[in-house]
Scaffold this active site. Structure first.
Site, PDB file in Angstrom:
ATOM      1  N   GLN A  28      -3.947   6.233   2.526  1.00  0.00           N
ATOM      2  CA  GLN A  28      -2.792   5.365   2.289  1.00  0.00           C
ATOM      3  C   GLN A  28      -3.128   3.921   2.588  1.00  0.00           C
ATOM      4  OE1 GLN A  28      -0.050   7.459   4.887  1.00  0.00           O
ATOM      5  NE2 GLN A  28       0.075   5.719   6.258  1.00  0.00           N
ATOM      6  N   GLY A  29      -2.601   3.032   1.742  1.00  0.00           N
ATOM      7  CA  GLY A  29      -2.908   1.622   1.889  1.00  0.00           C
ATOM      8  C   GLY A  29      -1.661   0.777   1.819  1.00  0.00           C
ATOM      9  N   TYR A  30      -1.811  -0.480   2.209  1.00  0.00           N
ATOM     10  CA  TYR A  30      -0.676  -1.377   2.321  1.00  0.00           C
ATOM     11  C   TYR A  30      -0.806  -2.535   1.346  1.00  0.00           C
ATOM     12  CZ  TYR A  30       0.524   1.687   5.938  1.00  0.00           C
ATOM     13  OH  TYR A  30       0.867   2.847   6.584  1.00  0.00           O
ATOM     14  N   ILE A  31       0.088  -2.552   0.374  1.00  0.00           N
ATOM     15  CA  ILE A  31       0.131  -3.622  -0.618  1.00  0.00           C
ATOM     16  C   ILE A  31       0.775  -4.837   0.018  1.00  0.00           C
ATOM     17  CG2 ILE A  31       1.158  -4.301  -2.831  1.00  0.00           C
ATOM     18  CD1 ILE A  31       0.938  -1.275  -3.572  1.00  0.00           C
ATOM     19  N   ARG A  85      -6.842  -2.686   3.246  1.00  0.00           N
ATOM     20  CA  ARG A  85      -5.936  -2.223   4.315  1.00  0.00           C
ATOM     21  C   ARG A  85      -5.562  -0.761   4.055  1.00  0.00           C
ATOM     22  NH1 ARG A  85      -4.351  -7.165   2.705  1.00  0.00           N
ATOM     23  NH2 ARG A  85      -2.850  -6.211   1.271  1.00  0.00           N
TER      24      ARG A  85
END
Lengths: 156, 156
Positions: A28-31, A85
Protein backbone atom coordinates in the site's frame (compact mmCIF):
# COMPACT_ATOMS: atom_id res chain seq x y z
CA UNK A 1 -19.05 7.29 4.11
CA UNK A 2 -17.93 5.05 6.89
CA UNK A 3 -16.74 6.28 10.26
CA UNK A 4 -13.62 4.29 11.04
CA UNK A 5 -13.02 3.69 14.76
CA UNK A 6 -9.91 1.65 15.27
CA UNK A 7 -7.68 0.46 18.11
CA UNK A 8 -4.14 -0.56 17.31
CA UNK A 9 -1.73 -2.62 19.42
CA UNK A 10 1.73 -4.09 19.36
CA UNK A 11 1.84 -7.86 19.79
CA UNK A 12 3.65 -9.32 22.81
CA UNK A 13 4.53 -12.72 21.33
CA UNK A 14 3.89 -15.12 18.47
CA UNK A 15 0.94 -17.11 19.88
CA UNK A 16 -1.42 -15.46 17.38
CA UNK A 17 0.37 -17.27 14.54
CA UNK A 18 -1.14 -20.61 15.57
CA UNK A 19 -4.66 -19.22 15.23
CA UNK A 20 -4.47 -17.74 11.73
CA UNK A 21 -4.61 -19.17 8.21
CA UNK A 22 -2.56 -18.05 5.29
CA UNK A 23 -2.02 -14.30 5.07
CA UNK A 24 -2.60 -11.99 2.12
CA UNK A 25 0.29 -10.03 0.69
CA UNK A 26 -0.41 -6.32 0.94
CA UNK A 27 1.35 -3.45 -0.77
CA UNK A 28 0.00 0.00 0.00
CA UNK A 29 1.17 3.47 -0.90
CA UNK A 30 0.27 7.06 -0.22
CA UNK A 31 -0.66 9.38 -3.06
CA UNK A 32 -1.32 12.12 -0.58
CA UNK A 33 -0.61 12.60 3.08
CA UNK A 34 -2.52 15.75 2.46
CA UNK A 35 -3.01 19.24 3.60
CA UNK A 36 -5.82 19.17 6.17
CA UNK A 37 -4.60 15.62 6.97
CA UNK A 38 -6.67 13.92 4.29
CA UNK A 39 -4.90 10.74 3.23
CA UNK A 40 -5.26 9.15 -0.21
CA UNK A 41 -4.12 5.54 -0.15
CA UNK A 42 -3.86 2.92 -2.87
CA UNK A 43 -3.61 -0.74 -1.88
CA UNK A 44 -3.09 -4.09 -3.52
CA UNK A 45 -4.38 -6.79 -1.13
CA UNK A 46 -3.93 -10.27 -2.57
CA UNK A 47 -5.39 -9.97 -6.08
CA UNK A 48 -7.62 -6.95 -5.41
CA UNK A 49 -7.07 -3.20 -5.69
CA UNK A 50 -8.50 -0.44 -3.50
CA UNK A 51 -8.47 3.33 -3.38
CA UNK A 52 -9.16 4.80 0.05
CA UNK A 53 -9.61 8.37 1.27
CA UNK A 54 -9.46 9.12 4.96
CA UNK A 55 -10.30 12.41 6.62
CA UNK A 56 -8.46 14.02 9.53
CA UNK A 57 -8.08 11.77 12.58
CA UNK A 58 -10.12 12.83 15.63
CA UNK A 59 -9.01 10.70 18.60
CA UNK A 60 -9.35 7.12 17.29
CA UNK A 61 -12.02 8.04 14.66
CA UNK A 62 -11.70 9.04 10.99
CA UNK A 63 -14.15 9.39 8.12
CA UNK A 64 -13.31 6.89 5.38
CA UNK A 65 -14.32 6.25 1.78
CA UNK A 66 -13.12 3.07 0.08
CA UNK A 67 -13.53 2.12 -3.58
CA UNK A 68 -12.49 -1.14 -5.21
CA UNK A 69 -10.53 -0.51 -8.39
CA UNK A 70 -8.82 -2.87 -10.81
CA UNK A 71 -5.62 -4.62 -9.78
CA UNK A 72 -3.83 -3.13 -12.81
CA UNK A 73 -4.90 0.42 -11.94
CA UNK A 74 -3.85 0.03 -8.31
CA UNK A 75 -0.47 -1.40 -9.35
CA UNK A 76 0.09 1.51 -11.77
CA UNK A 77 -0.69 4.06 -9.07
CA UNK A 78 1.61 2.31 -6.56
CA UNK A 79 4.45 2.44 -9.08
CA UNK A 80 3.84 5.97 -10.40
CA UNK A 81 1.79 8.10 -7.99
CA UNK A 82 3.31 7.37 -4.57
CA UNK A 83 6.87 8.65 -4.83
CA UNK A 84 8.18 5.59 -2.99
CA UNK A 85 5.87 6.09 0.03
CA UNK A 86 4.94 2.38 0.06
CA UNK A 87 4.72 -0.24 2.82
CA UNK A 88 4.80 -4.02 2.40
CA UNK A 89 3.18 -6.43 4.81
CA UNK A 90 1.32 -9.70 5.14
CA UNK A 91 -2.16 -9.38 6.59
CA UNK A 92 -3.69 -12.12 8.73
CA UNK A 93 -7.26 -12.25 10.02
CA UNK A 94 -8.18 -13.64 13.42
CA UNK A 95 -11.78 -13.78 14.59
CA UNK A 96 -12.32 -13.67 18.33
CA UNK A 97 -15.87 -13.48 19.62
CA UNK A 98 -17.66 -10.84 17.54
CA UNK A 99 -14.49 -9.03 16.57
CA UNK A 100 -12.13 -9.56 13.68
CA UNK A 101 -8.50 -8.74 14.37
CA UNK A 102 -6.27 -7.72 11.50
CA UNK A 103 -2.65 -8.60 12.19
CA UNK A 104 -0.06 -6.96 9.96
CA UNK A 105 3.39 -8.53 9.76
CA UNK A 106 5.51 -5.88 8.06
CA UNK A 107 8.34 -6.51 5.59
CA UNK A 108 11.00 -4.46 3.82
CA UNK A 109 12.05 -1.35 5.70
CA UNK A 110 9.46 -2.09 8.42
CA UNK A 111 10.48 -5.73 8.99
CA UNK A 112 10.27 -6.78 12.62
CA UNK A 113 7.14 -4.75 13.28
CA UNK A 114 3.84 -6.56 13.89
CA UNK A 115 0.65 -4.59 14.57
CA UNK A 116 -2.82 -5.83 15.50
CA UNK A 117 -5.86 -3.71 14.74
CA UNK A 118 -9.49 -4.05 15.59
CA UNK A 119 -12.40 -2.02 14.34
CA UNK A 120 -15.04 -0.96 16.84
CA UNK A 121 -18.64 0.24 16.56
CA UNK A 122 -18.08 3.09 19.03
CA UNK A 123 -15.10 4.66 20.75
CA UNK A 124 -16.07 3.26 24.17
CA UNK A 125 -17.05 -0.26 23.04
CA UNK A 126 -15.60 -2.80 25.51
CA UNK A 127 -13.76 -5.74 23.93
CA UNK A 128 -11.81 -8.77 25.02
CA UNK A 129 -8.05 -8.37 24.67
CA UNK A 130 -6.29 -11.51 23.39
CA UNK A 131 -3.45 -12.86 25.57
CA UNK A 132 -0.81 -12.10 22.91
CA UNK A 133 -1.71 -8.41 22.77
CA UNK A 134 0.96 -5.83 23.62
CA UNK A 135 0.86 -2.07 24.22
CA UNK A 136 -1.95 0.12 22.85
CA UNK A 137 -0.41 2.39 20.21
CA UNK A 138 -3.69 3.77 18.79
CA UNK A 139 -2.65 7.36 19.38
CA UNK A 140 1.05 7.07 18.56
CA UNK A 141 1.46 8.65 15.11
CA UNK A 142 4.70 6.73 14.40
CA UNK A 143 2.68 3.53 13.98
CA UNK A 144 0.33 4.91 11.36
CA UNK A 145 0.97 3.17 8.04
CA UNK A 146 1.26 6.56 6.36
CA UNK A 147 4.06 7.42 8.81
CA UNK A 148 5.74 4.03 8.35
CA UNK A 149 5.83 4.68 4.58
CA UNK A 150 8.02 7.73 5.14
CA UNK A 151 9.86 6.88 8.35
CA UNK A 152 10.08 3.10 8.55
CA UNK A 153 10.48 1.06 11.74
CA UNK A 154 14.07 0.02 10.99
CA UNK A 155 15.17 3.67 11.05
CA UNK A 156 13.73 4.49 14.47
CA UNK B 1 -6.02 4.11 -17.29
CA UNK B 2 -6.72 6.76 -19.85
CA UNK B 3 -4.06 8.98 -21.38
CA UNK B 4 -5.48 12.49 -21.34
CA UNK B 5 -4.28 14.71 -24.22
CA UNK B 6 -5.88 18.10 -23.99
CA UNK B 7 -5.61 21.51 -25.64
CA UNK B 8 -6.93 24.53 -23.78
CA UNK B 9 -7.79 27.98 -25.13
CA UNK B 10 -9.16 31.31 -24.08
CA UNK B 11 -12.29 32.39 -25.93
CA UNK B 12 -12.18 35.56 -28.04
CA UNK B 13 -15.87 36.44 -27.92
CA UNK B 14 -19.34 35.18 -27.01
CA UNK B 15 -20.40 33.61 -30.32
CA UNK B 16 -20.08 30.12 -28.80
CA UNK B 17 -23.04 30.87 -26.51
CA UNK B 18 -25.50 30.71 -29.43
CA UNK B 19 -24.36 27.17 -30.24
CA UNK B 20 -24.71 25.53 -26.83
CA UNK B 21 -27.62 24.23 -24.77
CA UNK B 22 -28.04 24.57 -21.06
CA UNK B 23 -24.84 24.15 -19.06
CA UNK B 24 -24.18 21.91 -16.09
CA UNK B 25 -23.17 23.43 -12.78
CA UNK B 26 -19.77 22.11 -11.76
CA UNK B 27 -18.07 22.33 -8.39
CA UNK B 28 -14.64 20.73 -8.17
CA UNK B 29 -12.03 20.67 -5.48
CA UNK B 30 -8.51 19.40 -4.91
CA UNK B 31 -7.80 16.89 -2.17
CA UNK B 32 -4.20 16.76 -3.25
CA UNK B 33 -2.07 18.84 -5.56
CA UNK B 34 0.44 16.21 -4.69
CA UNK B 35 4.07 15.55 -4.33
CA UNK B 36 5.25 14.15 -7.67
CA UNK B 37 2.48 16.32 -9.22
CA UNK B 38 -0.25 13.72 -8.80
CA UNK B 39 -3.58 15.51 -8.48
CA UNK B 40 -6.59 14.08 -6.65
CA UNK B 41 -9.77 15.88 -7.67
CA UNK B 42 -13.37 15.52 -6.54
CA UNK B 43 -16.13 16.92 -8.72
CA UNK B 44 -19.87 17.42 -8.63
CA UNK B 45 -21.11 17.85 -12.20
CA UNK B 46 -24.85 18.37 -12.36
CA UNK B 47 -26.23 15.54 -10.20
CA UNK B 48 -23.22 13.23 -10.49
CA UNK B 49 -20.05 12.81 -8.45
CA UNK B 50 -16.57 11.87 -9.66
CA UNK B 51 -13.19 11.16 -8.15
CA UNK B 52 -10.26 11.67 -10.53
CA UNK B 53 -6.53 11.03 -10.18
CA UNK B 54 -4.13 12.56 -12.65
CA UNK B 55 -0.43 11.82 -12.95
CA UNK B 56 2.33 14.33 -13.66
CA UNK B 57 1.77 16.44 -16.78
CA UNK B 58 4.16 15.68 -19.67
CA UNK B 59 3.67 18.34 -22.34
CA UNK B 60 -0.10 18.27 -22.97
CA UNK B 61 -0.50 14.62 -21.82
CA UNK B 62 -1.35 13.15 -18.42
CA UNK B 63 -2.35 9.70 -17.20
CA UNK B 64 -5.84 9.82 -15.74
CA UNK B 65 -8.09 7.54 -13.69
CA UNK B 66 -11.71 8.56 -13.14
CA UNK B 67 -14.28 6.87 -10.90
CA UNK B 68 -17.93 7.79 -10.52
CA UNK B 69 -18.89 8.04 -6.86
CA UNK B 70 -22.15 9.02 -5.17
CA UNK B 71 -23.23 12.66 -5.20
CA UNK B 72 -23.38 12.64 -1.38
CA UNK B 73 -19.83 11.31 -1.06
CA UNK B 74 -18.49 13.84 -3.55
CA UNK B 75 -20.27 16.69 -1.74
CA UNK B 76 -18.86 15.54 1.61
CA UNK B 77 -15.32 15.45 0.22
CA UNK B 78 -15.72 18.90 -1.36
CA UNK B 79 -16.82 20.33 1.98
CA UNK B 80 -14.33 18.49 4.19
CA UNK B 81 -11.28 17.24 2.26
CA UNK B 82 -10.33 20.18 0.01
CA UNK B 83 -9.36 22.92 2.45
CA UNK B 84 -11.21 25.49 0.36
CA UNK B 85 -9.33 24.65 -2.87
CA UNK B 86 -12.58 24.62 -4.88
CA UNK B 87 -13.59 26.16 -8.22
CA UNK B 88 -17.12 26.84 -9.46
CA UNK B 89 -18.09 26.95 -13.11
CA UNK B 90 -20.80 26.15 -15.62
CA UNK B 91 -19.79 23.60 -18.24
CA UNK B 92 -21.19 23.76 -21.78
CA UNK B 93 -20.64 21.18 -24.52
CA UNK B 94 -20.26 22.10 -28.16
CA UNK B 95 -19.78 19.45 -30.85
CA UNK B 96 -17.92 20.52 -33.95
CA UNK B 97 -17.08 17.90 -36.54
CA UNK B 98 -15.73 14.90 -34.66
CA UNK B 99 -14.63 16.89 -31.65
CA UNK B 100 -16.49 17.86 -28.52
CA UNK B 101 -15.48 21.19 -27.00
CA UNK B 102 -15.97 21.71 -23.28
CA UNK B 103 -16.45 25.38 -22.49
CA UNK B 104 -16.10 26.36 -18.85
CA UNK B 105 -17.62 29.66 -17.72
CA UNK B 106 -16.10 30.24 -14.31
CA UNK B 107 -17.86 31.83 -11.31
CA UNK B 108 -16.91 32.99 -7.83
CA UNK B 109 -13.28 34.05 -7.47
CA UNK B 110 -12.64 33.08 -11.13
CA UNK B 111 -15.61 34.99 -12.58
CA UNK B 112 -14.82 36.55 -15.95
CA UNK B 113 -12.67 33.64 -17.09
CA UNK B 114 -13.95 31.37 -19.88
CA UNK B 115 -11.85 28.44 -21.09
CA UNK B 116 -12.46 26.06 -23.98
CA UNK B 117 -10.91 22.58 -23.91
CA UNK B 118 -10.77 19.82 -26.45
CA UNK B 119 -9.53 16.28 -25.98
CA UNK B 120 -7.37 14.80 -28.73
CA UNK B 121 -6.39 11.26 -29.71
CA UNK B 122 -2.73 12.19 -30.16
CA UNK B 123 -0.57 15.22 -29.44
CA UNK B 124 -0.20 16.09 -33.13
CA UNK B 125 -3.82 15.50 -34.20
CA UNK B 126 -4.92 18.36 -36.48
CA UNK B 127 -8.28 19.95 -35.64
CA UNK B 128 -10.46 22.78 -36.84
CA UNK B 129 -10.32 25.85 -34.61
CA UNK B 130 -13.70 27.53 -34.10
CA UNK B 131 -13.91 31.24 -35.01
CA UNK B 132 -14.55 32.29 -31.39
CA UNK B 133 -11.35 30.63 -30.14
CA UNK B 134 -8.68 32.81 -28.48
CA UNK B 135 -5.09 32.16 -27.40
CA UNK B 136 -3.76 28.66 -26.75
CA UNK B 137 -3.02 28.39 -23.02
CA UNK B 138 -2.43 24.60 -22.89
CA UNK B 139 1.00 25.01 -21.35
CA UNK B 140 0.32 28.00 -19.09
CA UNK B 141 0.09 26.56 -15.55
CA UNK B 142 -1.98 29.51 -14.28
CA UNK B 143 -4.97 28.25 -16.26
CA UNK B 144 -4.98 24.77 -14.74
CA UNK B 145 -8.08 24.32 -12.64
CA UNK B 146 -5.89 23.13 -9.76
CA UNK B 147 -4.01 26.46 -9.97
CA UNK B 148 -7.23 28.47 -10.25
CA UNK B 149 -8.43 26.81 -7.01
CA UNK B 150 -5.50 28.33 -5.13
CA UNK B 151 -4.76 31.49 -7.10
CA UNK B 152 -8.01 32.57 -8.73
CA UNK B 153 -8.31 34.71 -11.87
CA UNK B 154 -9.62 37.77 -10.01
CA UNK B 155 -6.37 37.97 -8.02
CA UNK B 156 -4.04 37.99 -11.03
Amino acid sequence: MKQEIERKFLVADNRWRQAVGEGLLCRQGYISLGAESTTVRVRVLGERGFLTLKGPQLGISRSEFEYEISLAEAAYMLDNFCGGRVVFKTRYLLTQGELCWEIDDFAGANEGLVLAEVELESEDQPFEQPAWLGADVSCDPRYRNASLAGRPFKEW
